[in-house]
Design a protein around this motif. Structure first.
Motif, PDB file in Angstrom:
ATOM      1  N   GLY A   1       0.803  -1.215   0.000  1.00 44.55           N
ATOM      2  CA  GLY A   1       0.000   0.000   0.000  1.00 44.55           C
ATOM      3  C   GLY A   1       0.837   1.268   0.000  1.00 44.55           C
ATOM      4  N   LEU A   2       0.158   2.385   0.213  1.00 46.41           N
ATOM      5  CA  LEU A   2       0.799   3.695   0.173  1.00 46.41           C
ATOM      6  C   LEU A   2       1.537   3.965   1.482  1.00 46.41           C
ATOM      7  N   HIS A   3       2.795   4.398   1.359  1.00 42.30           N
ATOM      8  CA  HIS A   3       3.630   4.737   2.511  1.00 42.30           C
ATOM      9  C   HIS A   3       4.374   6.039   2.222  1.00 42.30           C
ATOM     10  N   SER A   4       4.670   6.791   3.269  1.00 39.08           N
ATOM     11  CA  SER A   4       5.619   7.901   3.172  1.00 39.08           C
ATOM     12  C   SER A   4       6.941   7.364   3.681  1.00 39.08           C
ATOM     13  N   CYS A   5       7.982   7.480   2.866  1.00 40.66           N
ATOM     14  CA  CYS A   5       9.291   6.919   3.179  1.00 40.66           C
ATOM     15  C   CYS A   5      10.387   7.910   2.826  1.00 40.66           C
ATOM     16  N   CYS A   6      11.546   7.706   3.388  1.00 40.57           N
ATOM     17  CA  CYS A   6      12.725   8.448   2.951  1.00 40.57           C
ATOM     18  C   CYS A   6      13.891   7.465   2.898  1.00 40.57           C
ATOM     19  N   ASP A   7      14.676   7.566   1.837  1.00 33.30           N
ATOM     20  CA  ASP A   7      15.857   6.721   1.717  1.00 33.30           C
ATOM     21  C   ASP A   7      16.801   7.030   2.869  1.00 33.30           C
ATOM     22  N   ILE A   8      17.570   6.005   3.285  1.00 33.69           N
ATOM     23  CA  ILE A   8      18.585   6.222   4.316  1.00 33.69           C
ATOM     24  C   ILE A   8      19.956   5.927   3.730  1.00 33.69           C
ATOM     25  N   PHE A   9      20.935   6.700   4.188  1.00 31.93           N
ATOM     26  CA  PHE A   9      22.293   6.641   3.671  1.00 31.93           C
ATOM     27  C   PHE A   9      23.276   6.502   4.825  1.00 31.93           C
ATOM     28  N   CYS A  10      24.375   5.807   4.584  1.00 33.66           N
ATOM     29  CA  CYS A  10      25.430   5.665   5.582  1.00 33.66           C
ATOM     30  C   CYS A  10      26.016   7.047   5.888  1.00 33.66           C
ATOM     31  N   LYS A  11      26.114   7.362   7.154  1.00 40.29           N
ATOM     32  CA  LYS A  11      26.648   8.651   7.574  1.00 40.29           C
ATOM     33  C   LYS A  11      28.142   8.766   7.244  1.00 40.29           C
ATOM     34  N   SER A  12      28.837   7.637   7.160  1.00 38.24           N
ATOM     35  CA  SER A  12      30.276   7.645   6.915  1.00 38.24           C
ATOM     36  C   SER A  12      30.633   7.746   5.430  1.00 38.24           C
ATOM     37  N   CYS A  13      30.054   6.868   4.600  1.00 40.43           N
ATOM     38  CA  CYS A  13      30.445   6.816   3.179  1.00 40.43           C
ATOM     39  C   CYS A  13      29.343   7.281   2.225  1.00 40.43           C
ATOM     40  N   GLU A  14      28.140   7.576   2.750  1.00 43.75           N
ATOM     41  CA  GLU A  14      26.994   8.054   1.975  1.00 43.75           C
ATOM     42  C   GLU A  14      26.390   7.017   1.030  1.00 43.75           C
ATOM     43  N   ASN A  15      26.698   5.748   1.240  1.00 40.20           N
ATOM     44  CA  ASN A  15      26.116   4.665   0.465  1.00 40.20           C
ATOM     45  C   ASN A  15      24.634   4.525   0.827  1.00 40.20           C
ATOM     46  N   LYS A  16      23.759   4.404  -0.176  1.00 40.72           N
ATOM     47  CA  LYS A  16      22.337   4.166   0.093  1.00 40.72           C
ATOM     48  C   LYS A  16      22.194   2.763   0.664  1.00 40.72           C
ATOM     49  N   LEU A  17      21.436   2.636   1.761  1.00 38.66           N
ATOM     50  CA  LEU A  17      21.292   1.361   2.461  1.00 38.66           C
ATOM     51  C   LEU A  17      19.876   0.813   2.461  1.00 38.66           C
ATOM     52  N   GLY A  18      18.899   1.666   2.256  1.00 39.69           N
ATOM     53  CA  GLY A  18      17.501   1.242   2.326  1.00 39.69           C
ATOM     54  C   GLY A  18      16.611   2.441   2.508  1.00 39.69           C
ATOM     55  N   TRP A  19      15.595   2.322   3.378  1.00 35.99           N
ATOM     56  CA  TRP A  19      14.697   3.431   3.631  1.00 35.99           C
ATOM     57  C   TRP A  19      14.088   3.335   5.016  1.00 35.99           C
ATOM     58  N   LYS A  20      13.469   4.447   5.424  1.00 37.32           N
ATOM     59  CA  LYS A  20      12.744   4.514   6.688  1.00 37.32           C
ATOM     60  C   LYS A  20      11.268   4.745   6.376  1.00 37.32           C
ATOM     61  N   TYR A  21      10.416   3.962   7.047  1.00 35.19           N
ATOM     62  CA  TYR A  21       8.975   4.173   6.951  1.00 35.19           C
ATOM     63  C   TYR A  21       8.592   5.296   7.902  1.00 35.19           C
ATOM     64  N   VAL A  22       7.932   6.311   7.390  1.00 34.13           N
ATOM     65  CA  VAL A  22       7.491   7.424   8.218  1.00 34.13           C
ATOM     66  C   VAL A  22       6.002   7.316   8.501  1.00 34.13           C
ATOM     67  N   TRP A  23       5.224   6.922   7.501  1.00 29.03           N
ATOM     68  CA  TRP A  23       3.779   6.860   7.633  1.00 29.03           C
ATOM     69  C   TRP A  23       3.233   5.765   6.725  1.00 29.03           C
ATOM     70  N   ALA A  24       2.192   5.089   7.175  1.00 29.11           N
ATOM     71  CA  ALA A  24       1.515   4.066   6.370  1.00 29.11           C
ATOM     72  C   ALA A  24       0.024   4.367   6.331  1.00 29.11           C
ATOM     73  N   LEU A  25      -0.574   4.239   5.154  1.00 24.09           N
ATOM     74  CA  LEU A  25      -2.003   4.510   4.988  1.00 24.09           C
ATOM     75  C   LEU A  25      -2.862   3.412   5.607  1.00 24.09           C
ATOM     76  N   GLU A  26      -2.536   2.169   5.328  1.00 24.54           N
ATOM     77  CA  GLU A  26      -3.345   1.033   5.780  1.00 24.54           C
ATOM     78  C   GLU A  26      -3.131   0.771   7.271  1.00 24.54           C
ATOM     79  N   PRO A  27      -4.215   0.598   8.037  1.00 21.84           N
ATOM     80  CA  PRO A  27      -4.084   0.359   9.485  1.00 21.84           C
ATOM     81  C   PRO A  27      -3.194  -0.839   9.834  1.00 21.84           C
ATOM     82  N   GLU A  28      -3.255  -1.911   9.041  1.00 19.82           N
ATOM     83  CA  GLU A  28      -2.448  -3.100   9.342  1.00 19.82           C
ATOM     84  C   GLU A  28      -0.973  -2.899   9.017  1.00 19.82           C
ATOM     85  N   GLN A  29      -0.615  -1.793   8.393  1.00 21.13           N
ATOM     86  CA  GLN A  29       0.782  -1.490   8.071  1.00 21.13           C
ATOM     87  C   GLN A  29       1.399  -0.453   9.022  1.00 21.13           C
ATOM     88  N   LYS A  30       0.627   0.051   9.957  1.00 19.57           N
ATOM     89  CA  LYS A  30       1.096   1.092  10.885  1.00 19.57           C
ATOM     90  C   LYS A  30       2.287   0.630  11.725  1.00 19.57           C
TER      91      LYS A  30
END
Length: 113
Positions: free
Chosen positions: A64-93
């Motif tokens: 479903g629909l989520h608000s996310c932001c990519d996350i990066f290594c603080k040391s080398c700036e390599n993209k590592l994944g993302w952080k979930y900030v908000w989820a639309l569906e109640p079962e995804q909260k």
């Protein structure tokens, strides 16, 4: 620019950045291995350190629909994944505030102090 501050975990089973080996999280923070990302398998974690967040954006993911932001290594700036900030569906909260780390971008490491 100031001096870069990197935190270290003192646990036995750690996950680190696949490029620079900066500590990211401990195995005890693992919630699920049942996730997928652009590079393949991904893991959901409760807490991750030594990362910074990119731009917040809405994404239509498999669950479903989520608000996310990519996350990066603080040391080398390599993209590592993302952080979930908000989820639309109640079962995804449960994902809100949690982190996805892509398996192919991190490594398992043993650490003894």
């Amino acid at each position: 620019m100031g001096k870069l501050h990197i935190d270290y975990l003192d646990s036995g089973q750690l996950y680190v950045c696949g490029i620079c080996k900066a500590h990211l999280t401990d195995h005890k923070e693992l919630i699920s291995k049942d996730f997928w990302a652009g590079t393949g398998k991904a893991y959901l974690y409760n807490k991750v350190i030594n990362v910074y967040s990119g731009i917040l954006e809405e994404r239509m993911l498999r669950t479903g629909l989520h608000s996310c932001c990519d996350i990066f290594c603080k040391s080398c700036e390599n993209k590592l994944g993302w952080k979930y900030v908000w989820a639309l569906e109640p079962e995804q909260k449960y994902k809100e505030g949690k982190f996805i780390l892509e398996k192919n971008l991190i490594e398992k490491a043993e650490w003894d102090l």
